[in-house]
Design an enzyme around this catalytic site. Structure first.
Site, PDB file in Angstrom:
ATOM      1  N   HIS A   1      -0.636  10.572  -2.403  1.00 29.14           N
ATOM      2  CA  HIS A   1      -1.940  10.255  -1.808  1.00 29.14           C
ATOM      3  C   HIS A   1      -2.917  11.422  -1.842  1.00 29.14           C
ATOM      4  O   HIS A   1      -4.019  11.321  -2.373  1.00 29.14           O
ATOM      5  CB  HIS A   1      -1.787   9.730  -0.374  1.00 29.14           C
ATOM      6  CG  HIS A   1      -3.121   9.351   0.203  1.00 29.14           C
ATOM      7  ND1 HIS A   1      -3.846  10.182   1.020  1.00 29.14           N
ATOM      8  CD2 HIS A   1      -3.885   8.263   0.006  1.00 29.14           C
ATOM      9  CE1 HIS A   1      -4.996   9.610   1.328  1.00 29.14           C
ATOM     10  NE2 HIS A   1      -5.042   8.433   0.723  1.00 29.14           N
TER      11      HIS A   1
ATOM     12  N   HIS B   1       0.840  -1.198   0.000  1.00 25.84           N
ATOM     13  CA  HIS B   1       0.000   0.000   0.000  1.00 25.84           C
ATOM     14  C   HIS B   1       0.877   1.250   0.000  1.00 25.84           C
ATOM     15  O   HIS B   1       1.598   1.487   0.965  1.00 25.84           O
ATOM     16  CB  HIS B   1      -0.888  -0.051   1.253  1.00 25.84           C
ATOM     17  CG  HIS B   1      -1.905   1.035   1.353  1.00 25.84           C
ATOM     18  ND1 HIS B   1      -1.900   1.958   2.368  1.00 25.84           N
ATOM     19  CD2 HIS B   1      -2.973   1.334   0.576  1.00 25.84           C
ATOM     20  CE1 HIS B   1      -2.935   2.774   2.213  1.00 25.84           C
ATOM     21  NE2 HIS B   1      -3.593   2.424   1.143  1.00 25.84           N
TER      22      HIS B   1
HETATM   23  O1  G3P Z   1      -7.178   1.707  -2.301  1.00 25.90           O
HETATM   24  C1  G3P Z   1      -7.315   1.358  -0.962  1.00 25.90           C
HETATM   25  C2  G3P Z   1      -7.017   2.519  -0.031  1.00 25.90           C
HETATM   26  O2  G3P Z   1      -5.747   3.023  -0.334  1.00 25.90           O
HETATM   27  C3  G3P Z   1      -8.034   3.605  -0.116  1.00 25.90           C
HETATM   28  O3  G3P Z   1      -7.823   4.598   0.849  1.00 25.90           O
HETATM   29  O4  G3P Z   1      -7.192   6.845   1.578  1.00 25.90           O
HETATM   30  O5  G3P Z   1      -5.516   5.014   1.650  1.00 25.90           O
HETATM   31  O6  G3P Z   1      -6.222   5.976  -0.519  1.00 25.90           O
HETATM   32  P1  G3P Z   1      -6.644   5.655   0.871  1.00 25.90           P
HETATM   33 CA    CA Z   2      -5.060   4.591  -1.960  1.00 20.57          CA
END
Ligand code: G3P
Ligand code: CA
Length: 244
Positions: free
Chosen positions: A48, A6
């Site tokens: 992000h 992530h």
């Molecule tokens: O794509 C999954 C997750 O990353 C969504 O939330 O706020 O971390 O981009 P965020």
């Molecule tokens: Ca994300």
């Protein structure tokens, strides 16, 4: 269960930077998620937030900066353990590092269509490299963005992401995901309970959960039949035998 890196190995390096992606590759990550934005001059970049407040401690928005301006800004500034200069990478640079991965989730950040035309740009990018389109899934919190992707490409794999999704809103969300032809349904950990996961799977979707960073949660996700977890610590796959 997929162990999805992530924002790169963002538990160990500044999120969504080349350093974080290189580290995830070194850790053996095979599946990736990252966030896509567009500069003022139309360059696809990975970051992000819509602005630089969190990462660079500056208030500019990506939409208001050219690539030449953006690339000079240090987005590792927030990361106390290693604040050495890192730029917001171009999507191209990120794919040069992780393009050999098995599965890629492009999360397109386009609330209220702040980046008009981003769908065409992302599709052109996906088609510009052999094999990339086939192994990629596009998600977005913005439903209009998912619809525009679907209008432009019947074959593209889409993932539904619901803003503030709760158990009571799950059924209408499943309908919306079906209507847009999504194959995946990505939910927050706070609603990742057995009943919700089985409802989503019964509706025909693969379920991935964000963000799962502890062993207890990871094992629970595997137990309730989740197909993938997004984690800032992609090395957990080796430590906790979560795959399969
Ligand atoms: O794509 C999954 C997750 O990353 C969504 O939330 O706020 O971390 O981009 P965020
Ligand atoms: Ca994300």
């Amino acid at each position: 269960m997929k162990i999805i890196s992530h924002r790169g190995a963002s538990g160990y390096a500044p999120e969504n930077t080349l350093k974080a992606f290189r580290l995830a590759v070194e850790m053996g990550a095979e599946d990736f998620e990252f966030d896509v934005h567009q500069t003022k001059d139309g360059i696809l970049v990975v970051h992000h937030d819509f602005d630089l407040k969190h990462t660079a401690l500056r208030k500019e928005r990506i939409a208001d900066l050219t690539w030449e301006e953006l690339k000079k800004i240090n987005v590792a500034k927030h990361y106390k353990a290693d604040a050495a200069f890192q730029h917001v990478p171009r999507l191209e640079e990120v794919i040069d590092v992780i393009g050999g991965a098995a599965w890629l989730n492009f999360e397109v950040k386009n609330d209220k269509n702040v980046y008009p035309g981003i769908e065409d740009k992302v599709l052109a990018f996906l088609r510009s490299k052999p094999g990339l389109f086939e192994k990629s899934v596009v998600s977005s919190f913005d439903h209009g963005t998912l619809k525009r992707f679907r209008e432009r490409s019947p074959e593209l794999k889409l993932a539904y992401l619901g803003h503030g999704l709760s158990t009571v809103l799950l059924l209408p969300a499943l309908r919306k995901a079906k209507a847009v032809g999504a194959v995946n349904f990505h939910i927050a950990l706070r609603i990742a309970f057995g009943l919700n996961v089985s409802r989503i799977k019964k509706a025909g979707f693969r379920v991935c959960v964000y963000t799962v960073n502890t062993k207890k949660d990871a094992l629970r996700m595997r137990h309730i039949g989740v197909d993938g977890i997004f984690t800032n610590y992609p090395d957990i796959q080796g430590k906790w035998e979560l795959k399969g």
